[in-house]
Design a protein around this motif. Sequence first.
Motif, short mmCIF file in Angstrom:
data_model
loop_
_atom_site.label_atom_id
_atom_site.label_comp_id
_atom_site.label_asym_id
_atom_site.label_seq_id
_atom_site.Cartn_x
_atom_site.Cartn_y
_atom_site.Cartn_z
N ILE A 17 0.84 -1.20 0.00
CA ILE A 17 0.00 0.00 0.00
C ILE A 17 0.87 1.25 0.00
CG2 ILE A 17 -1.55 1.37 1.48
CD1 ILE A 17 -2.94 -1.33 2.19
N GLU A 18 1.89 1.25 0.84
CA GLU A 18 2.79 2.41 0.91
C GLU A 18 3.53 2.62 -0.41
OE1 GLU A 18 2.78 4.52 3.56
OE2 GLU A 18 1.21 3.19 4.33
N VAL A 19 4.00 1.53 -1.01
CA VAL A 19 4.70 1.63 -2.29
C VAL A 19 3.76 2.15 -3.37
CG1 VAL A 19 5.83 0.29 -4.13
CG2 VAL A 19 6.42 -0.15 -1.73
N GLU A 23 4.81 5.38 -5.21
CA GLU A 23 5.44 5.15 -6.51
C GLU A 23 4.47 4.89 -7.64
OE1 GLU A 23 8.74 5.39 -6.72
OE2 GLU A 23 9.01 5.60 -4.55
N GLY A 24 3.22 4.61 -7.33
CA GLY A 24 2.26 4.25 -8.36
C GLY A 24 2.37 2.78 -8.72
N ALA A 25 1.49 2.33 -9.60
CA ALA A 25 1.43 0.91 -9.95
C ALA A 25 2.72 0.44 -10.61
CB ALA A 25 0.23 0.64 -10.86
N ARG A 26 3.36 1.29 -11.38
CA ARG A 26 4.60 0.87 -12.04
C ARG A 26 5.72 0.61 -11.05
NH1 ARG A 26 5.17 3.32 -17.95
NH2 ARG A 26 3.00 3.10 -18.53
N GLY A 27 5.66 1.26 -9.90
CA GLY A 27 6.70 1.07 -8.89
C GLY A 27 6.45 -0.11 -7.97
N LEU A 28 5.30 -0.75 -8.13
CA LEU A 28 4.96 -1.88 -7.25
C LEU A 28 5.66 -3.14 -7.75
CD1 LEU A 28 3.27 -2.82 -4.80
CD2 LEU A 28 1.50 -3.48 -6.44
N THR A 29 6.78 -3.44 -7.14
CA THR A 29 7.52 -4.65 -7.45
C THR A 29 7.73 -5.43 -6.16
OG1 THR A 29 9.68 -3.63 -7.05
CG2 THR A 29 8.78 -3.48 -9.31
N PHE A 30 8.02 -6.70 -6.30
CA PHE A 30 8.31 -7.50 -5.11
C PHE A 30 9.51 -6.92 -4.37
CE2 PHE A 30 6.24 -11.50 -7.07
CZ PHE A 30 5.03 -11.20 -6.47
N ARG A 31 10.51 -6.50 -5.11
CA ARG A 31 11.71 -5.93 -4.48
C ARG A 31 11.35 -4.69 -3.67
NH1 ARG A 31 15.85 -5.53 -8.60
NH2 ARG A 31 16.45 -7.57 -7.85
N GLU A 109 -4.71 4.18 -7.30
CA GLU A 109 -3.77 3.57 -8.24
C GLU A 109 -4.32 2.23 -8.74
OE1 GLU A 109 -0.98 4.56 -9.69
OE2 GLU A 109 -0.81 6.47 -8.64
N LEU A 110 -4.88 1.44 -7.82
CA LEU A 110 -5.44 0.15 -8.21
C LEU A 110 -6.62 0.33 -9.16
CD1 LEU A 110 -5.35 -1.93 -4.91
CD2 LEU A 110 -3.91 -2.20 -6.94
#
Length: 192
Positions: A17-19, A23-31, A109-110
């Motif tokens: 949620i914080e990411v 960062e938006g959806a593009r920034g949502l990575t496992f890392r 974002e979702l």
Amino acid sequence: MVRTNPERRNALLDAAIEVLAREGARGLTFRAVDKEAAVPAGTASNYFANRDELMMQVGNRFYERLEPSPETMGKLTTGPRDRDTITELMNEIVERITSFRTGYLAQLELRLEATRRPELQQVLTERVRADIDFNVRNHLESELPGDADSVLLLYLAINWLILERLTLPGIFSEEQAATLVRMAVERAVPAR
């Protein structure tokens, strides 16, 4: 193998949620989720099969974290059955959601991402529909003034007010927001 530690899973979802909010959806990575949750690299991928599953679970986690308190729910059955009670409940909703700013921004974002991902759109549609049905049912069962249409109008008005408060906070002060909530209730809910 998907892990089942619910506390760790929730911590990862909260980190996601914080990411998303930052960062938006593009920034949502496992890392990025692992880093935000301060867990070893690879932890999120042990809990979620892929990024799509992570996004769908984040959509549900947002609603879990926004559940109204028992005290708030109690006002439906113990408080006066009038517009003032509805106004109080609507102001509580605005406060509860704006206090979880990152959650609401992540949800936005979702929703944008759902326009490109049919499975996510289906999950969010089901979750939002369940939330609306819950609110309509509770309103009608509590015998507060107004009908299902009143609840829907308030839902739409309050959601946009929350959007303004979180994305462009200089537009309406807290005092103006409270006045707008009162006006929305007075216009959407007939007097008894």
